[in-house]
Design a protein around this motif. Sequence first.
Motif, mmCIF file in Angstrom:
data_model
loop_
_atom_site.group_PDB
_atom_site.id
_atom_site.type_symbol
_atom_site.label_atom_id
_atom_site.label_comp_id
_atom_site.label_asym_id
_atom_site.label_seq_id
_atom_site.Cartn_x
_atom_site.Cartn_y
_atom_site.Cartn_z
ATOM 1 N N UNK A 1 7.270 -1.228 13.978
ATOM 2 C CA UNK A 1 8.370 -0.278 14.096
ATOM 3 C C UNK A 1 9.689 -0.996 14.357
ATOM 4 N N UNK A 2 10.748 -0.423 13.830
ATOM 5 C CA UNK A 2 12.095 -0.889 14.148
ATOM 6 C C UNK A 2 12.580 -0.152 15.392
ATOM 7 N N UNK A 3 13.710 -0.579 15.933
ATOM 8 C CA UNK A 3 14.254 0.048 17.133
ATOM 9 C C UNK A 3 14.602 1.508 16.913
ATOM 10 N N UNK A 4 14.916 1.884 15.654
ATOM 11 C CA UNK A 4 15.252 3.284 15.373
ATOM 12 C C UNK A 4 14.057 4.099 14.896
ATOM 13 N N UNK A 5 12.846 3.549 15.047
ATOM 14 C CA UNK A 5 11.634 4.330 14.819
ATOM 15 C C UNK A 5 11.072 4.298 13.418
ATOM 16 N N UNK A 6 11.637 3.501 12.516
ATOM 17 C CA UNK A 6 11.083 3.390 11.167
ATOM 18 C C UNK A 6 9.897 2.433 11.169
ATOM 19 N N UNK A 7 8.937 2.697 10.280
ATOM 20 C CA UNK A 7 7.776 1.823 10.143
ATOM 21 C C UNK A 7 7.970 0.931 8.920
ATOM 22 N N UNK A 8 7.948 -0.384 9.142
ATOM 23 C CA UNK A 8 8.146 -1.342 8.055
ATOM 24 C C UNK A 8 6.879 -2.173 7.836
ATOM 25 N N UNK A 9 6.505 -2.408 6.586
ATOM 26 C CA UNK A 9 5.456 -3.395 6.337
ATOM 27 C C UNK A 9 6.006 -4.785 6.623
ATOM 28 N N UNK A 10 5.203 -5.631 7.253
ATOM 29 C CA UNK A 10 5.649 -6.982 7.575
ATOM 30 C C UNK A 10 4.832 -8.068 6.885
ATOM 31 N N UNK A 11 3.593 -7.745 6.501
ATOM 32 C CA UNK A 11 2.750 -8.686 5.771
ATOM 33 C C UNK A 11 1.998 -7.935 4.680
ATOM 34 N N UNK A 12 1.570 -8.684 3.654
ATOM 35 C CA UNK A 12 0.929 -8.083 2.486
ATOM 36 C C UNK A 12 -0.320 -8.877 2.119
ATOM 37 N N UNK A 13 -1.166 -8.243 1.317
ATOM 38 C CA UNK A 13 -2.375 -8.901 0.805
ATOM 39 C C UNK A 13 -2.470 -8.663 -0.691
ATOM 40 N N UNK A 14 -2.792 -9.724 -1.428
ATOM 41 C CA UNK A 14 -2.956 -9.581 -2.872
ATOM 42 C C UNK A 14 -4.436 -9.636 -3.228
ATOM 43 N N UNK A 15 -4.914 -8.589 -3.860
ATOM 44 C CA UNK A 15 -6.269 -8.538 -4.393
ATOM 45 C C UNK A 15 -6.242 -7.537 -5.538
ATOM 46 N N UNK A 16 -6.580 -7.967 -6.716
ATOM 47 C CA UNK A 16 -6.500 -7.102 -7.886
ATOM 48 C C UNK A 16 -7.345 -5.855 -7.677
ATOM 49 N N UNK A 17 -6.717 -4.706 -7.857
ATOM 50 C CA UNK A 17 -7.421 -3.438 -7.704
ATOM 51 C C UNK A 17 -7.370 -2.870 -6.301
ATOM 52 N N UNK A 18 -6.866 -3.648 -5.346
ATOM 53 C CA UNK A 18 -6.809 -3.160 -3.962
ATOM 54 C C UNK A 18 -5.418 -2.621 -3.655
ATOM 55 N N UNK A 19 -5.367 -1.415 -3.113
ATOM 56 C CA UNK A 19 -4.109 -0.808 -2.688
ATOM 57 C C UNK A 19 -4.353 -0.010 -1.418
ATOM 58 N N UNK A 20 -3.516 -0.228 -0.421
ATOM 59 C CA UNK A 20 -3.589 0.588 0.790
ATOM 60 C C UNK A 20 -2.682 1.790 0.598
ATOM 61 N N UNK A 21 -3.260 2.988 0.686
ATOM 62 C CA UNK A 21 -2.492 4.211 0.452
ATOM 63 C C UNK A 21 -2.120 4.854 1.785
ATOM 64 N N UNK A 22 -0.827 4.971 2.045
ATOM 65 C CA UNK A 22 -0.333 5.632 3.245
ATOM 66 C C UNK A 22 -0.111 7.101 2.911
ATOM 67 N N UNK A 23 -1.170 7.892 3.048
ATOM 68 C CA UNK A 23 -1.103 9.316 2.717
ATOM 69 C C UNK A 23 -0.683 10.164 3.907
ATOM 70 N N UNK A 24 -0.806 11.475 3.751
ATOM 71 C CA UNK A 24 -0.371 12.394 4.800
ATOM 72 C C UNK A 24 -1.158 12.173 6.098
#
Length: 216
Positions: free
Chosen positions: A97-120
Motif C-alpha cells: 500500500x501507498x500512504x494514500x491507500x492505493x495498492x501497488x504491485x511491487x514484484x512480478x512472476x513470469x510463467x507462460x499461461x499464468x495470470x493472477x486475477x484480482x477480481x471482486x
Amino acid sequence: MGITVAPFSHEHFQSLPPLNAAVENYHNLDGPKLVQGVFKEFFVKHGMEYTFGLALPHRHFDLKPGTRLVSYNGVSTPWPTEPGIGMQEPSPSNWSFSADGKLFPTEFRYAKGHTFHMGEREEAFVAEFKAELDRLGLGQLFGLCEYPGNDFEGSFEITRGNSNINLEPKDYPEDASGSEAAWFYSAEVLTSECKCLCHNREASHNHNGQHYQVQQ
C-alpha cells in the motif's frame, strides 16, 4: 471502503524501505504477535489463505526507471516494463500500500499461461485487509504476496547485486537464519512449518543483503 488497485509504479517501488528498516519497524510494532495472533485468523476467516500470503514489503536494491522486478525460474532480476515481442505480461506476485491507500504491485512472476486475477472477491478482501491495518495503526507495515501453492517446499533466496537467486532446499547453507518476511496460512504450509526469512550479513541498512526463504 473501496481500494484502488494501481498499475506498477517505479516511484512506489523506490519508496519501499530497505530490509533492515522494515524489520526494525516490524519488531517495534510487535509484528510477531500480530502475524500469529491477528492475521492468521484474519486470512482464514476471509477464505484467502490459498490466495494470498502476508508479506513484509521491502526492497533489496534500487530499480532504474523503466524496469520492474520479475521472477523467472527462481531468479528475480530487473526487466523492462514492456514485455518482449511475443511474450505475455508478467503476473503480479507481491503488493503493498501507498500512504494514500492505493495498492501497488511491487514484484512480478513470469510463467507462460499464468495470470493472477484480482477480481471482486480479492478486491473486497484487500479493502478489509487495509481497514484492519488502519484499525491497528500499522500504516504500510504489511502487504500481500501470491500464495505459492500447496507443494511449496521453501527456498533460500540470496541477493547479489541486482539479482535475487533462489536456491533449492538441498543447497541451503548450514546457517540459514534471519528475519521472517512472508507468512502463509494454508493448512499444508502450516503443517510443513515453512518460513520465509530475510537476512542481511553486510553493513547495516545496506540494500544488498541476503533474502532467505527456508523450510524448518
